[in-house]
Design a protein around this motif. Structure first.
Motif, PDB file in Angstrom:
ATOM      1  N   LYS A  25      55.983  70.067 -16.442  1.00 32.77           N
ATOM      2  CA  LYS A  25      55.921  71.163 -17.411  1.00 32.77           C
ATOM      3  C   LYS A  25      57.322  71.745 -17.575  1.00 32.77           C
ATOM      4  O   LYS A  25      57.941  72.166 -16.611  1.00 32.77           O
ATOM      5  CB  LYS A  25      54.946  72.230 -16.927  1.00 32.77           C
ATOM      6  N   ILE A  26      57.818  71.766 -18.817  1.00 32.98           N
ATOM      7  CA  ILE A  26      59.131  72.324 -19.131  1.00 32.98           C
ATOM      8  C   ILE A  26      58.980  73.779 -19.588  1.00 32.98           C
ATOM      9  O   ILE A  26      59.705  74.656 -19.150  1.00 32.98           O
ATOM     10  CB  ILE A  26      59.840  71.511 -20.248  1.00 32.98           C
ATOM     11  N   GLU A  27      58.030  74.003 -20.496  1.00 31.33           N
ATOM     12  CA  GLU A  27      57.690  75.327 -21.025  1.00 31.33           C
ATOM     13  C   GLU A  27      56.184  75.366 -21.225  1.00 31.33           C
ATOM     14  O   GLU A  27      55.505  74.374 -20.980  1.00 31.33           O
ATOM     15  CB  GLU A  27      58.409  75.579 -22.356  1.00 31.33           C
ATOM     16  N   ASP A  28      55.662  76.480 -21.722  1.00 33.27           N
ATOM     17  CA  ASP A  28      54.213  76.604 -21.887  1.00 33.27           C
ATOM     18  C   ASP A  28      53.598  75.459 -22.693  1.00 33.27           C
ATOM     19  O   ASP A  28      52.518  75.003 -22.389  1.00 33.27           O
ATOM     20  CB  ASP A  28      53.850  77.935 -22.548  1.00 33.27           C
ATOM     21  N   PHE A  29      54.281  74.992 -23.727  1.00 33.58           N
ATOM     22  CA  PHE A  29      53.727  73.956 -24.582  1.00 33.58           C
ATOM     23  C   PHE A  29      54.624  72.728 -24.675  1.00 33.58           C
ATOM     24  O   PHE A  29      54.558  71.989 -25.647  1.00 33.58           O
ATOM     25  CB  PHE A  29      53.437  74.525 -25.975  1.00 33.58           C
ATOM     26  N   LEU A  30      55.466  72.524 -23.670  1.00 31.82           N
ATOM     27  CA  LEU A  30      56.370  71.375 -23.657  1.00 31.82           C
ATOM     28  C   LEU A  30      56.295  70.685 -22.297  1.00 31.82           C
ATOM     29  O   LEU A  30      56.512  71.313 -21.263  1.00 31.82           O
ATOM     30  CB  LEU A  30      57.807  71.808 -23.949  1.00 31.82           C
ATOM     31  N   TRP A  31      55.980  69.395 -22.325  1.00 27.51           N
ATOM     32  CA  TRP A  31      55.804  68.574 -21.131  1.00 27.51           C
ATOM     33  C   TRP A  31      56.748  67.392 -21.208  1.00 27.51           C
ATOM     34  O   TRP A  31      57.083  66.940 -22.301  1.00 27.51           O
ATOM     35  CB  TRP A  31      54.360  68.079 -21.055  1.00 27.51           C
ATOM     36  N   GLU A  32      57.160  66.872 -20.045  1.00 29.06           N
ATOM     37  CA  GLU A  32      58.111  65.765 -20.057  1.00 29.06           C
ATOM     38  C   GLU A  32      57.767  64.712 -19.011  1.00 29.06           C
ATOM     39  O   GLU A  32      57.449  65.028 -17.870  1.00 29.06           O
ATOM     40  CB  GLU A  32      59.514  66.297 -19.793  1.00 29.06           C
ATOM     41  N   ILE A  33      57.849  63.465 -19.456  1.00 29.45           N
ATOM     42  CA  ILE A  33      57.836  62.323 -18.545  1.00 29.45           C
ATOM     43  C   ILE A  33      59.306  61.944 -18.404  1.00 29.45           C
ATOM     44  O   ILE A  33      59.931  61.523 -19.381  1.00 29.45           O
ATOM     45  CB  ILE A  33      57.015  61.145 -19.112  1.00 29.45           C
ATOM     46  N   PRO A  34      59.898  62.156 -17.221  1.00 29.36           N
ATOM     47  CA  PRO A  34      61.344  61.926 -17.080  1.00 29.36           C
ATOM     48  C   PRO A  34      61.713  60.464 -17.255  1.00 29.36           C
ATOM     49  O   PRO A  34      60.905  59.568 -17.022  1.00 29.36           O
ATOM     50  CB  PRO A  34      61.650  62.418 -15.664  1.00 29.36           C
ATOM     51  N   LYS A  35      62.952  60.227 -17.656  1.00 28.77           N
ATOM     52  CA  LYS A  35      63.375  58.852 -17.898  1.00 28.77           C
ATOM     53  C   LYS A  35      63.390  58.022 -16.621  1.00 28.77           C
ATOM     54  O   LYS A  35      63.373  56.800 -16.681  1.00 28.77           O
ATOM     55  CB  LYS A  35      64.678  58.780 -18.665  1.00 28.77           C
ATOM     56  N   ALA A  36      63.324  58.645 -15.472  1.00 29.99           N
ATOM     57  CA  ALA A  36      63.227  57.918 -14.201  1.00 29.99           C
ATOM     58  C   ALA A  36      61.822  57.355 -13.967  1.00 29.99           C
ATOM     59  O   ALA A  36      61.619  56.573 -13.035  1.00 29.99           O
ATOM     60  CB  ALA A  36      63.608  58.837 -13.046  1.00 29.99           C
ATOM     61  N   PHE A  37      60.866  57.712 -14.825  1.00 26.95           N
ATOM     62  CA  PHE A  37      59.486  57.226 -14.663  1.00 26.95           C
ATOM     63  C   PHE A  37      59.418  55.700 -14.702  1.00 26.95           C
ATOM     64  O   PHE A  37      58.665  55.080 -13.965  1.00 26.95           O
ATOM     65  CB  PHE A  37      58.583  57.828 -15.750  1.00 26.95           C
ATOM     66  N   ARG A  38      60.195  55.103 -15.596  1.00 28.14           N
ATOM     67  CA  ARG A  38      60.218  53.643 -15.730  1.00 28.14           C
ATOM     68  C   ARG A  38      61.663  53.208 -15.891  1.00 28.14           C
ATOM     69  O   ARG A  38      62.405  53.830 -16.655  1.00 28.14           O
ATOM     70  CB  ARG A  38      59.367  53.228 -16.934  1.00 28.14           C
ATOM     71  N   PRO A  39      62.084  52.144 -15.217  1.00 29.70           N
ATOM     72  CA  PRO A  39      63.504  51.761 -15.208  1.00 29.70           C
ATOM     73  C   PRO A  39      64.132  51.540 -16.582  1.00 29.70           C
ATOM     74  O   PRO A  39      65.318  51.797 -16.758  1.00 29.70           O
ATOM     75  CB  PRO A  39      63.543  50.471 -14.391  1.00 29.70           C
TER      76      PRO A  39
END
Length: 144
Positions: A10-24
Motif C-alpha cells: 500500500k502506497i496511499e489509500d487508493f494506490l497499491w504497488e507490486i515492486p519491480k523486485a517481484f519478478r526479475p
C-alpha cells in the motif's frame, strides 16, 4: 505465476504497488488505483498478472498502471496504462483493449458542481447522445 496480497504494498489509500523486485524481468513497478475492497475483487482474475507482464515491456517508463475499472484482457489488462519510449519501446495492440468505452468517462469543465447539480442527468444524457462511441446507431460508419 500467482500474485498474493502480501506481494502488494500500500502506497496511499487508493494506490497499491507490486515492486519491480517481484519478478526479475520487471523494468518498472506495477501500480493499481483502487480501494482495498476493489483490490480484493481485482485479484480474482489474471489482470494483475497481466499488469506485471506490462511492467516487463521493453522501453516502459515510470510504472505500469491499472485504473479502478481493470479486468482481464487478452494480454494487456483492460483499464491498463503504460508509457514506452522510442526507440526501445513496444507497441501492444492489446494495450488499447477490445472493450474500449466499457463504462469509464472523464470530462473536465470550469463549471462548479453547485451550478450544475440539478442538471447532471440531463448533461449525462446529452453527452451520451453527442459523443460517438461503439458501433451502435448514430455513428458515421455502418457495419453489418
Amino acid at each position: 505465476m500467482k500474485i498474493n496480497k502480501t506481494d502488494i504494498h500500500k502506497i496511499e489509500d487508493f494506490l497499491w504497488e507490486i515492486p519491480k523486485a517481484f519478478r526479475p524481468n520487471m523494468r518498472v513497478p506495477a501500480r493499481v488505483l483502487a480501494s482495498e475492497a476493489l483490490l480484493d475483487a481485482i485479484m480474482e482474475d489474471r489482470s494483475l498478472v497481466q499488469l506485471v507482464n506490462v511492467a516487463s515491456l521493453p522501453g516502459i517508463k515510470g510504472a505500469s498502471l491499472v485504473m479502478p475499472d481493470v479486468h482481464e484482457g487478452y494480454g494487456f489488462p483492460i483499464g491498463g496504462v503504460a508509457a514506452t519510449l522510442h526507440p526501445d519501446g513496444a507497441i501492444s495492440p492489446g494495450g488499447i483493449g477490445y472493450d474500449i468505452n466499457c463504462g469509464v468517462r472523464l470530462l473536465t469543465s470550469d463549471q462548479k458542481i453547485a451550478d450544475i447539480k440539478d442538471k447532471l442527468e440531463m448533461l449525462s444524457k446529452e453527452l451520451y447522445a453527442q459523443v460517438p462511441s461503439g458501433m451502435g446507431k448514430g455513428g458515421q460508419i455502418k457495419l453489418s
